[in-house]
Structures are given as C-alpha cells and as structure tokens.
Design an enzyme around this catalytic site. Structure first.
Site: not given
Length: 152
Positions: A111, A126, A141
């Site tokens: 990530e 992300r 998230h």
C-alpha cells in the site's frame, strides 16, 4: 566527447509515466501495461489476449488512470521510480483483511498513501499494488477499490 548529466529523479519518473498517459484512449489505446506495473506473472500473461490490459477481477470496477486525482498520479510516479515515499508506512504489506481485493498469498499486496490536500494526517486515499503489476485505487481507506486501467 560530451558528457550527459543524469536527470533528477522527478523528471525520470515523469519520463516513465508520459508514454502511458500519451496513449490513453480506452479499448483502442495501447496494449502494454503502464510503466509503473512490473511484468506480469506467467499466470496473468497467459490470460492476456495479445498483450491487452485485462482486469484482475471482474468483480471490481475499473477507473481510468487519467480520472484519478493529481496526487494519485504523483504517487504512481513515485511507485514507478521506487520512491522516496513521503510516509514511512508507504510500501508496507497490505494484508487485504477486508477481502475486497482478489485473494492472494500474504505479502502479495503493498500500500501507498495518496496525499489528501488539507488533511493533517495520511488521509483516506491509497494505491495498492499487486505482485503481478495490478494497481488499485481506494478513496475511502479500503472501504472500496477500483482497479486502475493504465490505458486511459
């Protein structure tokens, strides 16, 4: 004999990203994966029709790379260049505990933070990459994911 000076890291990352961005255009676009994607594994490449981009999962929606926020493009360029990353958590193993990505062995996913303007912390955005070169976007998230299509 003229001696060339090396390009700064940011320019080198941009040079790697431009060919993929220049060829955007959907199904008739280029057939090679983007520069930030490592070469596909044997299992993935055997499923690709003549080098075209194939989603890793039909259960996930796709998103065009060009439709992502500018900060996501910055993160993808850093990934292509191998860093340096702004957060110490960038590049760590993503465990896929939510099971929203295709099931893979431990250590398969990693990530990276996508900076959120105005956020005092890492924010919720992300990019997650897979060992076969696939890239995923999450704006919430890990609540949901879209696979990043590098052709557009």
């Amino acid at each position: 004999m003229t001696r060339r000076r090396p390009l700064p890291l940011a320019l080198a990352a941009l040079a790697l990203a431009l060919p993929a961005l220049a060829g955007c255009g959907g199904p008739s676009g280029p057939s090679a994966p983007g520069p930030s994607a490592p070469g596909p594994s044997a299992a993935v490449s055997s499923a690709r029709p003549s080098g075209g981009w194939v989603p890793s999962s039909s259960a996930l929606a796709d998103v065009c790379r060009s439709a992502l926020p500018r900060q996501a493009a910055d993160t993808l360029a850093l990934i292509a260049a191998g860093g340096p990353y702004p957060y110490r958590s960038d590049g760590v193993v993503f465990e896929n505990r939510e099971r929203r990505l295709p099931r893979q062995r431990s250590g398969y996913y990693h990530e990276y933070t996508v900076t959120t303007p105005g956020s005092a912390d890492r924010g919720t955005r992300r990019v997650v990459t897979g060992a076969a070169g696939e890239q995923y976007w999450s704006a919430d998230h890990y609540g949901s994911f879209q696979e990043i299509d590098s052709r557009c």
